[in-house]
Design a protein around this motif. Sequence first.
Motif, PDB file in Angstrom:
ATOM      1  N   LEU A  50       0.832  -1.188   0.059  1.00  0.00           N
ATOM      2  CA  LEU A  50      -0.080  -0.100   0.069  1.00  0.00           C
ATOM      3  C   LEU A  50       0.808   1.229  -0.013  1.00  0.00           C
ATOM      4  O   LEU A  50       2.038   1.307   0.683  1.00  0.00           O
ATOM      5  CB  LEU A  50      -0.817   0.157   1.349  1.00  0.00           C
ATOM      6  N   PHE A  51       0.370   2.207  -0.514  1.00  0.00           N
ATOM      7  CA  PHE A  51       0.715   3.631  -0.262  1.00  0.00           C
ATOM      8  C   PHE A  51      -0.025   4.660   0.133  1.00  0.00           C
ATOM      9  O   PHE A  51      -1.035   4.848  -0.405  1.00  0.00           O
ATOM     10  CB  PHE A  51       1.302   4.102  -1.783  1.00  0.00           C
ATOM     11  N   LEU A  52       0.366   5.177   1.459  1.00  0.00           N
ATOM     12  CA  LEU A  52      -0.482   6.021   2.073  1.00  0.00           C
ATOM     13  C   LEU A  52      -0.105   7.522   2.046  1.00  0.00           C
ATOM     14  O   LEU A  52       1.082   8.023   2.018  1.00  0.00           O
ATOM     15  CB  LEU A  52      -0.540   5.577   3.786  1.00  0.00           C
ATOM     16  N   ILE A  53      -1.111   8.311   1.753  1.00  0.00           N
ATOM     17  CA  ILE A  53      -0.717   9.656   1.561  1.00  0.00           C
ATOM     18  C   ILE A  53      -1.810  10.678   2.488  1.00  0.00           C
ATOM     19  O   ILE A  53      -2.957  10.549   2.331  1.00  0.00           O
ATOM     20  CB  ILE A  53      -1.123  10.406   0.036  1.00  0.00           C
ATOM     21  N   VAL A  82      -3.405   2.900  -3.523  1.00  0.00           N
ATOM     22  CA  VAL A  82      -3.024   4.202  -2.945  1.00  0.00           C
ATOM     23  C   VAL A  82      -4.243   4.723  -2.021  1.00  0.00           C
ATOM     24  O   VAL A  82      -5.089   4.728  -2.701  1.00  0.00           O
ATOM     25  CB  VAL A  82      -2.511   5.293  -4.048  1.00  0.00           C
ATOM     26  N   ILE A  83      -3.923   5.217  -0.942  1.00  0.00           N
ATOM     27  CA  ILE A  83      -4.919   5.627  -0.079  1.00  0.00           C
ATOM     28  C   ILE A  83      -4.764   6.880   0.248  1.00  0.00           C
ATOM     29  O   ILE A  83      -3.549   7.356   0.763  1.00  0.00           O
ATOM     30  CB  ILE A  83      -5.213   4.736   0.892  1.00  0.00           C
ATOM     31  N   LEU A  84      -5.607   7.999   0.249  1.00  0.00           N
ATOM     32  CA  LEU A  84      -5.454   9.184   0.840  1.00  0.00           C
ATOM     33  C   LEU A  84      -6.586  10.109   1.508  1.00  0.00           C
ATOM     34  O   LEU A  84      -7.808   9.557   1.123  1.00  0.00           O
ATOM     35  CB  LEU A  84      -4.763  10.122  -0.475  1.00  0.00           C
ATOM     36  N   ILE A  85      -6.223  10.911   2.054  1.00  0.00           N
ATOM     37  CA  ILE A  85      -7.381  11.661   2.850  1.00  0.00           C
ATOM     38  C   ILE A  85      -7.052  13.272   2.628  1.00  0.00           C
ATOM     39  O   ILE A  85      -5.988  13.601   2.569  1.00  0.00           O
ATOM     40  CB  ILE A  85      -7.366  11.072   4.327  1.00  0.00           C
ATOM     41  N   PRO A  86      -8.079  13.869   2.929  1.00  0.00           N
ATOM     42  CA  PRO A  86      -7.670  15.191   2.859  1.00  0.00           C
ATOM     43  C   PRO A  86      -7.025  15.563   4.065  1.00  0.00           C
ATOM     44  O   PRO A  86      -7.423  15.338   5.285  1.00  0.00           O
ATOM     45  CB  PRO A  86      -9.005  15.716   2.679  1.00  0.00           C
ATOM     46  N   GLY A  87      -6.185  16.925   4.262  1.00  0.00           N
ATOM     47  CA  GLY A  87      -5.721  17.357   5.232  1.00  0.00           C
ATOM     48  C   GLY A  87      -6.388  18.894   5.682  1.00  0.00           C
ATOM     49  O   GLY A  87      -7.419  19.139   5.110  1.00  0.00           O
TER      50      GLY A  87
END
Length: 259
Positions: A50-53, A82-87
């Motif tokens: 996995l790749f986490l952002i 690839v998993i991402l969330i807003p900041g």
Amino acid sequence: MPDRPLRFIHTSDVHLDSTSTRGEVEGYRNVAEHAFAQVVHAVVRDEPDLFLIVGDLFDHARIKDRDFEFVQTQLAKVRCPVILIPGNHDVHDENSVWKKHNPHELGTHVYPIMQLDGDLLEFPALQTTVWGRAMDEHSPSFEPLAGVKRNAPNHWFVGLAHGQVVNQRVNGSSSQITHDEIATSGLDYLALGHVHVWDTFEFGEVTACYSGSPVQAFASSHGGFYAAVELNPTDGVVISKHRLASKVEQTQVTHGVFF
């Protein structure tokens, strides 16, 4: 306990913005693009699961089309999910960058978590469940770990949260994550974003880590890292700290013991 290890790379706080005045770096428009491309290169080279952002991939909602296209081009090189969330810089509010630019257009292997009350992603082949929550407002009322829940037994449980780790909640401070919330989350690993410098924590049986910004210019000598993580049925949580564009440094954590 899963019977297979899980390997992933964790980054956050890239703050992409092609209008940056810092100048070109090795053919990239700015230091943020250069750093993100280096992290992607590590993902391609090491072939993690996995790749986490973990938030603030973009610096604001006014990014240019070329910024989004740059991320598309980079993530097209990646073969793992690839998993991402807003900041707090790329919050998912009514003016969200994620409404102007559809995150699902980043690739079919990209899993953006845009649910404001949190969302679970299941990866059965990896024996892994991932939880995260989109931020709509960086304010004292936003609790990055609120609503975390698990629904898959015998899976690794990984969380993504963008905010400030605190001992106890403080009035007036935004997006706080308390020690107790981490300890009782049920997570095996909490991937943190928001703080630009590297840090690791152990609360209860949960290991948490700020990978810091991969852009050294955003955090002086304390920035410019990404985290390579393995969750191992035998050795527990092992975190390797990697500096970009420099000699690789590694710090390992096994069963919460730093060495």
